[in-house]
Design an enzyme around this catalytic site. Structure first.
Site, PDB file in Angstrom:
ATOM      1  N   HIS A 123       4.988   7.449  10.833  1.00  0.00           N
ATOM      2  CA  HIS A 123       5.601   7.851   9.557  1.00  0.00           C
ATOM      3  C   HIS A 123       5.658   6.690   8.570  1.00  0.00           C
ATOM      4  CE1 HIS A 123       7.816  11.549  11.484  1.00  0.00           C
ATOM      5  NE2 HIS A 123       6.509  11.681  11.442  1.00  0.00           N
ATOM      6  N   CYS A 134      -3.280   0.582  -8.197  1.00  0.00           N
ATOM      7  CA  CYS A 134      -4.190  -0.547  -7.948  1.00  0.00           C
ATOM      8  C   CYS A 134      -4.234  -0.944  -6.476  1.00  0.00           C
ATOM      9  CB  CYS A 134      -3.785  -1.756  -8.803  1.00  0.00           C
ATOM     10  SG  CYS A 134      -2.297  -2.605  -8.228  1.00  0.00           S
TER      11      CYS A 134
HETATM   12 ZN    ZN Z   1      -0.492  -1.713  -9.344  1.00  0.00          ZN
END
Ligand code: ZN
Length: 251
Positions: A123, A134
């Site tokens: 989990h 990003c």
């Molecule tokens: Zn980022």
């Protein structure tokens, strides 16, 4: 010293005879560390909220600030928790070569802190938060600082996108690689010891059946009923710390 109970001794004997034992843990192993299982009623942080709603991926997508106003408290409540003797016993079983790996449903990173090395956190873990934009990763200590300094969601310091805790939220799939590794371990295991889990949440709840299907033994160390009670070779239903200490004493 009190003699080791028959059940704990049986588990110790199974461990000694086993070559590929796996430990599977759930919320119950962290209760002695002061982390309540949100499935038990009336437990602190979760008392007045529906976890399925506030800890849902849609809640994070819809309103990250609001999501973090709840989840940030959860982080704060977990960040200083320490492993208890049950976590330490599991780590010692691995260190002494009795256990090959630990699969856990817990996100509290206490197995890691206790010294477990081959740990599959199906989990995820609060250990870091991730930027979905990003791919940046931010360690928990930094997230806690960002939460304390800011107002609302902690932001990625590279691209200012709200971070997501690297845990599986409700509505999200389990990480494929972790799950595949857990299933391979279960298939290969000649013994699975389930600690502190009611074994109700799939797909993790299916792991003991995989071990069973391959002819492996099954041990339950948990209070309260599980769907596997009739199938287990041994069930220890005392306190997890006491039971695991007794197992170690029997080795
Ligand atoms: Zn980022």
């Amino acid at each position: 010293m009190r003699a080791v109970s028959t059940g704990a001794q049986q588990v110790a004997d199974l461990l000694r005879a086993s070559e590929s034992a796996v430990v599977l843990t759930g919320a119950g192993i962290s209760v002695p560390s002061g982390i309540p299982d949100f499935r038990s009623p009336g437990t602190g942080l979760w008392e007045n909220v529906d976890p399925m709603e506030v800890a849902h991926i849609d809640a994070w997508r819809r309103d990250p600030d609001r999501f973090w106003s709840f989840y940030g408290e959860r982080f704060a409540s977990l960040v200083d928790k320490r492993p208890n003797d049950a976590h330490l016993a599991v780590a010692e079983l691995e260190r002494r070569g009795f256990v090959r790996a630990v699969v856990t449903q817990n996100i509290d990173r206490l197995h890691r802190l206790a010294g477990s090395e081959r740990l599959i956190e199906v989990h995820g873990s609060i250990d870091q938060s991730v930027c979905m934009e990003c791919g940046g990763k931010v360690p928990i200590d930094r997230v806690v600082t960002l939460l304390a300094d800011g107002d609302g969601a902690p932001l990625c310091e590279a691209c200012a996108t709200p971070l997501k805790p690297d845990v599986v939220l409700f509505g999200e799939l389990l990480p494929e690689r972790a799950l595949a590794e857990a299933q391979a371990l279960a298939m290969d295991a000649d013994l699975m010891i389930c600690v502190g889990s009611s074994l109700e949440v799939y797909p993790v709840a299916g792991l003991p059946a995989i071990t069973r299907g391959g002819g492996g033994r099954l041990v339950l160390v948990t209070q309260g009923p599980t769907p596997y009670d009739g199938d287990a070779d041994v069930k220890l239903d005392g306190d997890v710390v006491t039971e695991l200490r007794a197992v170690l004493a029997g080795l």
